[in-house]
Design a protein around this motif. Sequence first.
Motif, PDB file in Angstrom:
ATOM      1  N   GLN A   1      70.569  27.697  55.375  1.00 20.84           N
ATOM      2  CA  GLN A   1      70.338  27.459  53.947  1.00 20.84           C
ATOM      3  C   GLN A   1      71.551  27.831  53.106  1.00 20.84           C
ATOM      4  O   GLN A   1      71.668  27.406  51.959  1.00 20.84           O
ATOM      5  CB  GLN A   1      69.104  28.236  53.457  1.00 20.84           C
ATOM      6  N   ARG A   2      72.464  28.615  53.682  1.00 21.30           N
ATOM      7  CA  ARG A   2      73.683  28.991  52.949  1.00 21.30           C
ATOM      8  C   ARG A   2      74.768  27.926  53.048  1.00 21.30           C
ATOM      9  O   ARG A   2      75.806  28.040  52.378  1.00 21.30           O
ATOM     10  CB  ARG A   2      74.220  30.311  53.491  1.00 21.30           C
TER      11      ARG A   2
ATOM     12  N   TRP B   1      61.565  23.052  55.825  1.00 19.59           N
ATOM     13  CA  TRP B   1      61.615  22.337  54.543  1.00 19.59           C
ATOM     14  C   TRP B   1      61.444  20.830  54.735  1.00 19.59           C
ATOM     15  O   TRP B   1      60.979  20.136  53.814  1.00 19.59           O
ATOM     16  CB  TRP B   1      62.934  22.619  53.815  1.00 19.59           C
TER      17      TRP B   1
ATOM     18  N   ARG C   1      75.786  25.227  51.696  1.00 21.63           N
ATOM     19  CA  ARG C   1      75.642  24.416  50.490  1.00 21.63           C
ATOM     20  C   ARG C   1      76.952  24.438  49.704  1.00 21.63           C
ATOM     21  O   ARG C   1      77.688  25.416  49.731  1.00 21.63           O
ATOM     22  CB  ARG C   1      74.531  24.957  49.600  1.00 21.63           C
TER      23      ARG C   1
ATOM     24  N   GLU D   1      69.365  17.286  52.572  1.00 19.77           N
ATOM     25  CA  GLU D   1      68.334  17.221  51.532  1.00 19.77           C
ATOM     26  C   GLU D   1      68.494  16.013  50.629  1.00 19.77           C
ATOM     27  O   GLU D   1      67.532  15.563  50.005  1.00 19.77           O
ATOM     28  CB  GLU D   1      68.344  18.503  50.708  1.00 19.77           C
TER      29      GLU D   1
ATOM     30  N   ARG E   1      73.531  21.388  54.404  1.00 24.10           N
ATOM     31  CA  ARG E   1      72.150  21.473  53.910  1.00 24.10           C
ATOM     32  C   ARG E   1      71.966  20.571  52.684  1.00 24.10           C
ATOM     33  O   ARG E   1      70.944  19.893  52.542  1.00 24.10           O
ATOM     34  CB  ARG E   1      71.815  22.923  53.560  1.00 24.10           C
TER      35      ARG E   1
ATOM     36  N   GLU F   1      65.003  27.046  60.399  1.00 19.65           N
ATOM     37  CA  GLU F   1      65.129  26.617  59.012  1.00 19.65           C
ATOM     38  C   GLU F   1      64.942  25.106  58.867  1.00 19.65           C
ATOM     39  O   GLU F   1      65.550  24.469  58.006  1.00 19.65           O
ATOM     40  CB  GLU F   1      66.463  27.067  58.443  1.00 19.65           C
TER      41      GLU F   1
END
Length: 286
Positions: free
Chosen positions: A111-112, A224, A114, A200, A196, A221
């Motif tokens: 998630q980091r 989502w 980005r 998304e 990420r 992870e």
Amino acid sequence: MLLIHSINAAASSYEVKPIAEAMQGRRRVFALDLPGFGLSSRGPEVYTVARYVEAILLAARTAQEICGGQRVAALALSLSGEFLARAALQEPRLFAGLALVTPTGFETGAQRRRGGMPEARPRTGLERFFTLPLWRSGLFAMLVSRPSVRFFLRRTFDGPPDPGLVDYAWQSAHQPGAAYAAFAFASGKLFSPDIRDVYEALELPVWLAHGTRGSFSDFSEAGWTMTRPNWELTSFDTGAFPHFQARDAFLPRLDGFLDALQQQAPAPARPAAPHLRVVQNSGDRS
């Protein structure tokens, strides 16, 4: 359908062989050897995220042109899933949907990843160190010895690897110039720091398939994706290559995904001009 192998020291399109064989006679299949691997050109060229994304886009445009303008379904393994996702984000009208098999970017801490496009560095310090002539050959020879190849694939499979894959991987890794792309991968520069965000942003249908065993089974992870209507998540009780290890379970799920894409497909787009040399029916075409 466009099939794309993973990125490792001995990668090649042999990694997607079970899928290509299963699709024969039912779908038009293209298997791509990325630059620096398999039967593609090798040597001290620059290997970057941008180069691999462009290679995928060129292959997809060519497949689309050959197939009368139809959108391309594409499947990629491991790190190449990041390249394919970025290619689809750049040119979404090329693609009908994506199948990502054990892709990177869903592990603990992902998630980091980005913000910030990957830096297109010709060479990192670590890559320059790896490719110094003084020890490049000896270091790579140890990395791709037959025991080393078998050890890596055993970690990938979480058990005995496919013997044909071991043999082909060893041969592929012992072609002239094979070290350069492998060391670009080993330097870490081919992993996108913003992947990420890329995943998304995808609006195309995406099937995420992964194994639950072995050294590449951390998908902690990936939850989502279940909140996104365009994503489908399937896990298999295998290592990282479920298409080798659980063909009877994997292939019907892939077929179902592809059939759904055909039902949703819009009218063919205008064919793009081909950009690659394609060997077709034993004859070259530009």
